[in-house]
Motif scaffolding. Structure first.
Motif, PDB file in Angstrom:
ATOM      1  N   THR A   1       0.803  -1.223   0.000  1.00 48.34           N
ATOM      2  CA  THR A   1       0.000   0.000   0.000  1.00 48.34           C
ATOM      3  C   THR A   1       0.836   1.273   0.000  1.00 48.34           C
ATOM      4  O   THR A   1       0.285   2.368  -0.076  1.00 48.34           O
ATOM      5  CB  THR A   1      -0.941   0.022   1.217  1.00 48.34           C
ATOM      6  N   ARG A   2       2.160   1.140   0.082  1.00 53.11           N
ATOM      7  CA  ARG A   2       3.038   2.317   0.045  1.00 53.11           C
ATOM      8  C   ARG A   2       3.733   2.381  -1.301  1.00 53.11           C
ATOM      9  O   ARG A   2       4.605   1.570  -1.606  1.00 53.11           O
ATOM     10  CB  ARG A   2       4.074   2.261   1.163  1.00 53.11           C
ATOM     11  N   ARG A   3       3.349   3.343  -2.131  1.00 56.82           N
ATOM     12  CA  ARG A   3       3.917   3.461  -3.470  1.00 56.82           C
ATOM     13  C   ARG A   3       4.579   4.809  -3.718  1.00 56.82           C
ATOM     14  O   ARG A   3       5.095   5.048  -4.804  1.00 56.82           O
ATOM     15  CB  ARG A   3       2.809   3.234  -4.520  1.00 56.82           C
ATOM     16  N   LYS A   4       4.585   5.707  -2.734  1.00 57.56           N
ATOM     17  CA  LYS A   4       5.096   7.057  -2.943  1.00 57.56           C
ATOM     18  C   LYS A   4       6.377   7.295  -2.151  1.00 57.56           C
ATOM     19  O   LYS A   4       6.577   6.744  -1.078  1.00 57.56           O
ATOM     20  CB  LYS A   4       4.048   8.102  -2.540  1.00 57.56           C
ATOM     21  N   ILE A   5       7.244   8.141  -2.713  1.00 55.02           N
ATOM     22  CA  ILE A   5       8.434   8.628  -2.014  1.00 55.02           C
ATOM     23  C   ILE A   5       7.987   9.753  -1.083  1.00 55.02           C
ATOM     24  O   ILE A   5       7.327  10.705  -1.518  1.00 55.02           O
ATOM     25  CB  ILE A   5       9.479   9.130  -3.022  1.00 55.02           C
ATOM     26  N   THR A   6       8.330   9.645   0.191  1.00 49.19           N
ATOM     27  CA  THR A   6       7.832  10.617   1.171  1.00 49.19           C
ATOM     28  C   THR A   6       8.921  11.520   1.740  1.00 49.19           C
ATOM     29  O   THR A   6       8.634  12.359   2.595  1.00 49.19           O
ATOM     30  CB  THR A   6       7.139   9.884   2.328  1.00 49.19           C
TER      31      THR A   6
ATOM     32  N   THR B   1      13.605  12.507   1.617  1.00 49.28           N
ATOM     33  CA  THR B   1      14.948  12.252   1.096  1.00 49.28           C
ATOM     34  C   THR B   1      15.973  12.123   2.223  1.00 49.28           C
ATOM     35  O   THR B   1      17.158  12.378   2.045  1.00 49.28           O
ATOM     36  CB  THR B   1      15.388  13.368   0.133  1.00 49.28           C
TER      37      THR B   1
ATOM     38  N   ARG C   1       7.013   3.716   8.803  1.00 47.97           N
ATOM     39  CA  ARG C   1       6.502   4.970   8.246  1.00 47.97           C
ATOM     40  C   ARG C   1       7.587   6.042   8.138  1.00 47.97           C
ATOM     41  O   ARG C   1       7.458   6.991   7.363  1.00 47.97           O
ATOM     42  CB  ARG C   1       5.334   5.498   9.090  1.00 47.97           C
TER      43      ARG C   1
ATOM     44  N   PHE D   1      11.170   5.616   1.315  1.00 51.00           N
ATOM     45  CA  PHE D   1      11.023   5.044  -0.022  1.00 51.00           C
ATOM     46  C   PHE D   1      10.116   3.817   0.011  1.00 51.00           C
ATOM     47  O   PHE D   1      10.138   3.050   0.977  1.00 51.00           O
ATOM     48  CB  PHE D   1      12.389   4.635  -0.598  1.00 51.00           C
ATOM     49  N   PRO D   2       9.324   3.606  -1.042  1.00 52.68           N
ATOM     50  CA  PRO D   2       8.488   2.400  -1.093  1.00 52.68           C
ATOM     51  C   PRO D   2       9.347   1.159  -1.271  1.00 52.68           C
ATOM     52  O   PRO D   2      10.244   1.130  -2.120  1.00 52.68           O
ATOM     53  CB  PRO D   2       7.576   2.655  -2.300  1.00 52.68           C
TER      54      PRO D   2
ATOM     55  N   CYS E   1      16.617   3.453  -5.367  1.00 49.07           N
ATOM     56  CA  CYS E   1      15.235   3.924  -5.477  1.00 49.07           C
ATOM     57  C   CYS E   1      15.175   4.927  -6.621  1.00 49.07           C
ATOM     58  O   CYS E   1      15.806   5.986  -6.567  1.00 49.07           O
ATOM     59  CB  CYS E   1      14.769   4.580  -4.176  1.00 49.07           C
TER      60      CYS E   1
ATOM     61  N   GLY F   1      13.745   7.770  -9.124  1.00 53.52           N
ATOM     62  CA  GLY F   1      12.891   8.938  -8.995  1.00 53.52           C
ATOM     63  C   GLY F   1      13.247   9.877  -7.865  1.00 53.52           C
ATOM     64  O   GLY F   1      12.635  10.938  -7.733  1.00 53.52           O
TER      65      GLY F   1
END
Length: 284
Positions: free
Chosen positions: A23-28, A30, A83, A87-88, A151, A153
């Motif tokens: 369910t985690r597909r986004k970079i949150t 750096t 959390r 990175f996903p 990772c 992107g």
């Protein structure tokens, strides 16, 4: 970086960790977290025997050189799905793996495993970091590893990490085997690594692969099993750079230097397709 260590006292729910990963597909962010996880882990002899069978290791009284990755896998998953990790997990690419066997790994029934992430750097395709794993027994440090992960992107400032230059190698064929269509599922059962890109063509296509590919750490394990008589049991550092994936099913050929305290190896497929380049040497 000062690591804030957290002790884990109970095995996590692997199904719950996989649900978090899915369910985690986004970079949150750096920035890597400064948290590490530690846990005392028992060596399950039945699971160890199954791992040996899948990877081709003989029963010689020693833990296979790659088996500590399996012991620490749940801790790695817990860290990479937290959390605070930016990175996903699904989509990370394993570029290289280095292990150091500090002492012979015989008679090991209980270990203390620790994992953390560090060394975040820009890369031409995103950013790379090291997943660091350490294993101790009652006598102290026994084994350690760094897995370099990419990772895509992620944008970071700084000089780009470049792929190491590989010199031409004079090697001799020492092994040839088939990576069967179901080896991803076989390895998942003994390692706990159920990444969809390894399980079937249908699940691999969801992530852009035309067919399932072999786990990089199965390729490394199967290679080291084939080199069992080539390598010292301890005081050895073994590094692998993962190149083109092994699509399933495939036949591969292992070429290596002569047996000794140091050497190089190359795993290739049809048409000299380069799957893996590696080396071994005494621990510095």
């Amino acid at each position: 970086m000062t690591i804030q260590w957290h002790e884990i006292h109970a095995a996590p729910s692997m199904s719950g960790l996989y649900a978090k990963a899915a369910t985690r597909r986004k970079i949150t962010g750096t920035t890597l977290p400064d948290v590490g996880l530690r846990q005392v882990i028992q060596v399950d002899q039945q699971r160890l025997a199954a791992y040996r069978k899948v990877c081709g290791f003989t029963e010689n009284g020693l833990l296979p050189p790659t088996y500590p990755h399996v012991l620490a896998f749940a801790l790695q998953m817990q860290l990479l799905t937290d959390r605070n990790f930016p990175f996903p997990l699904l989509g990370l690419i394993h570029l290289s793996n280095r292990i150091r066997i500090l002492r012979p790994m015989g008679g090991v029934s209980q270990v203390r495993a620790s994992v953390n992430v560090e060394n975040l750097q820009p890369h031409a395709k995103g950013a790379v970091f090291d997943l660091v794993t350490r294993i101790e027994d009652q006598l102290g440090p026994l084994w350690q590893a760094e897995s370099q992960m990419l990772c895509k992107g992620v944008q970071l400032d700084g000089a780009l990490v470049e792929e190491p230059a590989i010199a031409a190698l004079e090697l001799t064929e020492v092994g040839h085997w088939t990576a069967p269509a179901d080896i991803g599922r076989q390895y998942a059962k003994v390692s706990g690594d159920y990444n969809p890109i390894h399980l079937s063509a249908a699940s691999a296509r969801l992530f852009g692969f035309p067919t399932a590919i072999a786990h990089g750490l199965w390729n490394k394990a199967r290679t080291l099993a084939a080199l069992d008589d080539h390598l010292p049991e301890a005081n050895i550092e073994i590094e692998m750079n993962f190149r083109k994936p092994v699509r399933l099913p495939s036949e591969v050929t292992l070429l290596a230097s002569a047996a000794g305290s140091s050497g190089k190896l190359r795993l290739v497929g049809a048409g000299e397709l380069e799957h893996m380049l590696g080396s071994w040497q005494p621990v510095a």
